[in-house]
Design a protein around this motif. Sequence first.
Motif, PDB file in Angstrom:
ATOM      1  N   PHE A 161       5.938  -1.796  -0.798  1.00  0.00           N
ATOM      2  CA  PHE A 161       6.876  -1.255  -1.784  1.00  0.00           C
ATOM      3  C   PHE A 161       7.809  -2.350  -2.296  1.00  0.00           C
ATOM      4  O   PHE A 161       8.136  -2.412  -3.493  1.00  0.00           O
ATOM      5  N   SER A 162       8.268  -3.201  -1.389  1.00  0.00           N
ATOM      6  CA  SER A 162       9.149  -4.297  -1.803  1.00  0.00           C
ATOM      7  C   SER A 162       8.426  -5.248  -2.746  1.00  0.00           C
ATOM      8  O   SER A 162       8.990  -5.702  -3.747  1.00  0.00           O
ATOM      9  N   GLU A 163       7.177  -5.540  -2.443  1.00  0.00           N
ATOM     10  CA  GLU A 163       6.393  -6.426  -3.309  1.00  0.00           C
ATOM     11  C   GLU A 163       6.181  -5.800  -4.679  1.00  0.00           C
ATOM     12  O   GLU A 163       6.230  -6.482  -5.709  1.00  0.00           O
ATOM     13  N   TRP A 164       5.940  -4.490  -4.721  1.00  0.00           N
ATOM     14  CA  TRP A 164       5.815  -3.796  -6.011  1.00  0.00           C
ATOM     15  C   TRP A 164       7.101  -3.963  -6.831  1.00  0.00           C
ATOM     16  O   TRP A 164       7.055  -4.204  -8.039  1.00  0.00           O
ATOM     17  N   HIS A 165       8.241  -3.772  -6.154  1.00  0.00           N
ATOM     18  CA  HIS A 165       9.521  -3.828  -6.860  1.00  0.00           C
ATOM     19  C   HIS A 165       9.794  -5.214  -7.446  1.00  0.00           C
ATOM     20  O   HIS A 165      10.424  -5.334  -8.506  1.00  0.00           O
ATOM     21  N   GLU A 166       9.310  -6.249  -6.781  1.00  0.00           N
ATOM     22  CA  GLU A 166       9.583  -7.606  -7.225  1.00  0.00           C
ATOM     23  C   GLU A 166       8.628  -8.097  -8.301  1.00  0.00           C
ATOM     24  O   GLU A 166       8.837  -9.172  -8.870  1.00  0.00           O
ATOM     25  N   ARG A 167       7.558  -7.341  -8.575  1.00  0.00           N
ATOM     26  CA  ARG A 167       6.604  -7.769  -9.595  1.00  0.00           C
ATOM     27  C   ARG A 167       7.257  -7.778 -10.979  1.00  0.00           C
ATOM     28  O   ARG A 167       8.010  -6.846 -11.309  1.00  0.00           O
ATOM     29  N   PRO A 168       6.974  -8.805 -11.815  1.00  0.00           N
ATOM     30  CA  PRO A 168       7.581  -8.848 -13.154  1.00  0.00           C
ATOM     31  C   PRO A 168       6.894  -7.939 -14.159  1.00  0.00           C
ATOM     32  O   PRO A 168       7.244  -7.964 -15.333  1.00  0.00           O
ATOM     33  N   TYR A 169       5.944  -7.142 -13.728  1.00  0.00           N
ATOM     34  CA  TYR A 169       5.214  -6.244 -14.617  1.00  0.00           C
ATOM     35  C   TYR A 169       5.020  -4.911 -13.902  1.00  0.00           C
ATOM     36  O   TYR A 169       5.221  -4.803 -12.678  1.00  0.00           O
ATOM     37  N   GLY A 170       4.651  -3.890 -14.649  1.00  0.00           N
ATOM     38  CA  GLY A 170       4.449  -2.566 -14.081  1.00  0.00           C
ATOM     39  C   GLY A 170       3.046  -2.043 -14.370  1.00  0.00           C
ATOM     40  O   GLY A 170       2.181  -2.765 -14.887  1.00  0.00           O
ATOM     41  N   LEU A 171       2.844  -0.779 -14.063  1.00  0.00           N
ATOM     42  CA  LEU A 171       1.536  -0.155 -14.230  1.00  0.00           C
ATOM     43  C   LEU A 171       1.065  -0.195 -15.671  1.00  0.00           C
ATOM     44  O   LEU A 171      -0.126  -0.383 -15.939  1.00  0.00           O
ATOM     45  N   SER A 172       1.991  -0.032 -16.608  1.00  0.00           N
ATOM     46  CA  SER A 172       1.616   0.054 -18.026  1.00  0.00           C
ATOM     47  C   SER A 172       1.957  -1.206 -18.822  1.00  0.00           C
ATOM     48  O   SER A 172       1.835  -1.206 -20.042  1.00  0.00           O
ATOM     49  N   SER A 173       2.360  -2.282 -18.131  1.00  0.00           N
ATOM     50  CA  SER A 173       2.767  -3.489 -18.853  1.00  0.00           C
ATOM     51  C   SER A 173       1.589  -4.189 -19.514  1.00  0.00           C
ATOM     52  O   SER A 173       1.650  -4.598 -20.666  1.00  0.00           O
ATOM     53  N   ASN A 174       0.516  -4.357 -18.780  1.00  0.00           N
ATOM     54  CA  ASN A 174      -0.678  -5.021 -19.291  1.00  0.00           C
ATOM     55  C   ASN A 174      -1.870  -4.601 -18.443  1.00  0.00           C
ATOM     56  O   ASN A 174      -1.733  -3.834 -17.483  1.00  0.00           O
ATOM     57  N   LEU A 175      -3.054  -5.114 -18.781  1.00  0.00           N
ATOM     58  CA  LEU A 175      -4.271  -4.734 -18.076  1.00  0.00           C
ATOM     59  C   LEU A 175      -4.221  -5.153 -16.611  1.00  0.00           C
ATOM     60  O   LEU A 175      -4.598  -4.378 -15.726  1.00  0.00           O
ATOM     61  N   TYR A 176      -3.739  -6.362 -16.340  1.00  0.00           N
ATOM     62  CA  TYR A 176      -3.668  -6.805 -14.954  1.00  0.00           C
ATOM     63  C   TYR A 176      -2.740  -5.907 -14.137  1.00  0.00           C
ATOM     64  O   TYR A 176      -3.048  -5.550 -12.998  1.00  0.00           O
ATOM     65  N   GLY A 177      -1.595  -5.548 -14.718  1.00  0.00           N
ATOM     66  CA  GLY A 177      -0.685  -4.653 -14.012  1.00  0.00           C
ATOM     67  C   GLY A 177      -1.328  -3.306 -13.724  1.00  0.00           C
ATOM     68  O   GLY A 177      -1.142  -2.734 -12.647  1.00  0.00           O
ATOM     69  N   SER A 178      -2.107  -2.780 -14.664  1.00  0.00           N
ATOM     70  CA  SER A 178      -2.800  -1.507 -14.446  1.00  0.00           C
ATOM     71  C   SER A 178      -3.761  -1.621 -13.272  1.00  0.00           C
ATOM     72  O   SER A 178      -3.833  -0.730 -12.411  1.00  0.00           O
ATOM     73  N   LEU A 179      -4.504  -2.723 -13.232  1.00  0.00           N
ATOM     74  CA  LEU A 179      -5.469  -2.916 -12.151  1.00  0.00           C
ATOM     75  C   LEU A 179      -4.765  -3.129 -10.814  1.00  0.00           C
ATOM     76  O   LEU A 179      -5.121  -2.503  -9.806  1.00  0.00           O
ATOM     77  N   TYR A 180      -3.751  -3.997 -10.805  1.00  0.00           N
ATOM     78  CA  TYR A 180      -3.078  -4.322  -9.549  1.00  0.00           C
ATOM     79  C   TYR A 180      -2.439  -3.081  -8.927  1.00  0.00           C
ATOM     80  O   TYR A 180      -2.638  -2.788  -7.742  1.00  0.00           O
ATOM     81  N   PHE A 181      -1.667  -2.342  -9.712  1.00  0.00           N
ATOM     82  CA  PHE A 181      -0.957  -1.197  -9.148  1.00  0.00           C
ATOM     83  C   PHE A 181      -1.902  -0.045  -8.814  1.00  0.00           C
ATOM     84  O   PHE A 181      -1.654   0.711  -7.863  1.00  0.00           O
ATOM     85  N   THR A 182      -2.989   0.094  -9.548  1.00  0.00           N
ATOM     86  CA  THR A 182      -3.936   1.164  -9.230  1.00  0.00           C
ATOM     87  C   THR A 182      -4.685   0.861  -7.936  1.00  0.00           C
ATOM     88  O   THR A 182      -4.821   1.735  -7.062  1.00  0.00           O
TER      89      THR A 182
END
Length: 876
Positions: free
Chosen positions: A788-809
Amino acid sequence: MNDSPTSSPSARAARTAIPARPRSARLSRVPETGIAPLDEETERRLEATWETRPGWRGWLSTVDHKTIGMRYLVTAFVFLLLGGVEALVMRAQLTRPNETLLTPQQYDQLFTMHGVTMIFLYALPVLSGFSNYLWPLVLGSRDMAFPRLNALSYWIFLGAAILLYASFPFGQAADAGWFNYVPLSTAAYDPGPNIDVYALGMVLLGISTTVGAANFVITFLRMRASGMSVARLPILIWGTLTASCANLFAVPSVSLAFFLLWLDRNAGTHFFDTSADGRPLLWQHLFWIFAHPWVYVVVLPAMGIVSEALPTFCRRPIAAYSAVALSTVATMLLGFEVWLHHMFATGLPPLALAFFGAASMLISVPSAIAVFAWIATIWTGKPVFKTPFFYFAGFVLMFTVGGVSGVMTAAVPLDWQLTDTYFVVAHLHYVLLGINVFPVLGGLVYWFPKFTGRLMNERFGKWTFWVLFVGFNLGFFPMHISGLLGMPRRVYTYPEGMGWDTANLVTTIGSFVFAIGIAMFVGNALVSLRRGQHAGANPWHAAGLEWSTSSPPPPYNFAVLPVVRSRDPLWAPDAHLARPGYLLHRGREALGITPLTGEPDVILKMPEDSYAPFVLGIAATFVFVGLLMHSVWLTALAALTCGTALLAWLWPRRELLQREPFELQPAVPGEDADATGSDDESLALPVGSAGEHAGGWWGVLTLIATEAALFGYLLFSYLYLASQSAQPWPPEGLPKLGMSGLNTGILLLSSVFVWASGALVRRARSWPAFWSMFVAVVLGIAFVSIQFSEWHERPYGLSSNLYGSLYFTITGFHMAHVIVGVVMLVWLAIWIARGYFDGRRDAALNIGGLYWHFVDVVWLFIFSVLYLSPYWIRGH
């Protein structure tokens, strides 16, 4: 998958009258001559132990495989009729050029729901109905491996079917075709609830299909008659078995595709969004990885029906049994390798076209083996021309026509010409309707006496067959001609002068003739249900074990569990002699065997009726209703209900935790050795037991297999999209390995403590085992917190870009599994502290440990792909 029993009045009475069985129990052998020669008191005990309570309580709580099988059959047939009505309305629209009976939007919804209904709500469920009813009977068992899981599968199927149709009355049904291609099905082009209903309904239906498949696989492995080795399996089993194995690996692909689409439509992700570097072709890969094996999923069990019943009317065993069984397996294995067969027109490289075209041709070889075996069985036998024989012989012709048209589309140049024409529609209907419906109708006539105790009208049945046969070929064969003349599929009307008028008129006439035949069949079944001639136990003089018991069968199936010495037990040379069998009458018990040789291995405690499957099925449906309505409270409440029902389902029962020494006693020599081919009159076997003897241990292996497939498809999606991206990968720079590496070590260390806890329990050191499990729980919570802490520190989110969609999913899916695992470990720690486990009874502990180790291994793959592979990609 621990089917621990609950209590019912009849079962409590039976337990009161019957003393508790010792930890190591003996199987008593008694003679078996078809109908068990038991005294009335023993039969009354069996009846009281296994029967379902009368009234609505029994209707909602029953786990009887025969009742569940009939529910599948009736429900699937209702959807067959519903899908048929949808087809007739479409054919009325296409009878003449420029017809205006339907608007384009109405037609789109009709042909989509027709495909969804016939492919997903009829074709497989009707075969599941046959298998649920017949498998324990043909295998010589008391029930399926997981009776409650069996009931859950039906209730979720019913909930998914209702959900899929929920928006239809409001004119907002799915309307992008049953294949649901993107970008047509994305929110930009289809913004209503139509596709959301379809996506969530299919994910829910996938759960039903998967748990049902797991049940069939474990039933095959564990719930067969003594002596029924793999080489003596009824041929009926092979079709459903291979289809079930395929479902475990194929269904996660389409479930993932629909879930990713739902995220794109509702959470702003970019998996299929070309404007954000997504790829619509990913949908086709995921969908056809599932859908091509699915064709064989709905064909192979139907082929098994024909292979099982056709020999009865030829008065000889199936020709080339081994070749037919191996060809069934080979067909499914090849079916997984040719999904690109449906994507030849998408611009694939020539090498891929050549490889998959050749593989598509090759798949015709095992199918041809089955056809030649059926023809040889008829040719070398002495056919008896009863109604089922006509259906099975007609099926062979349909199978040949559908197979030949399929081979034609395997040729890449011809496929380019035939893609999206009515030729493909004709092929699809010969494969999914002709090859499915005719065996199903023949199987219904054949096993109708077993289901009801009565025979269907023979003369009217033959008339019905000829009406169906003529109507089917009159309706669907002209579609080949329409397609060759260039008529595209999925058009709601067409202009005059295209050369399609006559073919469409004939097709419509044939469709209505076929519908008349279906109506005749339903009428014959309903009338015969009340007025049909009474059938004995074996009216067809068939060879299978299901015909050795009464029609309909008693609640317990077999009073005496049979011992099998032949592939066709009722046709064996010594079938008229008294045969030995095993008597289990001191509770709901079944015999578990070794997977390959079929030797007695364990006495399994079977669960009693329970409301838990019904409650869990309804609650699971409302989870998806909450997601559809974007209601957090409804989703959370339904999920909490699911968790409560699961906990009640899996809670250990103290009365089953016996403490006598766990040992196998040697067999006792008996006087019946010459007659039985064995030197024992009783066997000492463990009751329930731990480790690989426990049914739940086998069940969790199937869960791991299908979950591994799900994560495999997720990682495939990541690698495919990364390989297609023109942007730097990842866009925000290389991932940092420090925190994620530490988290990986924490998760792996937790597995060590889970293993240690199990080892300590087996050494009777309960409190050290508890503290070891407690440390594992703390480490699991630490992993979740760091993630959860690592998620919070990411500079992107689920809908920011394709990589963010893949990483968070991907990490989100894994996080969900970790949280479920932590909850499971908490309850295991509580049960350890309360003394529920010891060295002889630790099945739940083994199951929880297997699941947790699997979650850890999956993280190693995720860590390698998400965190390590970008360094390799950047380096190249």
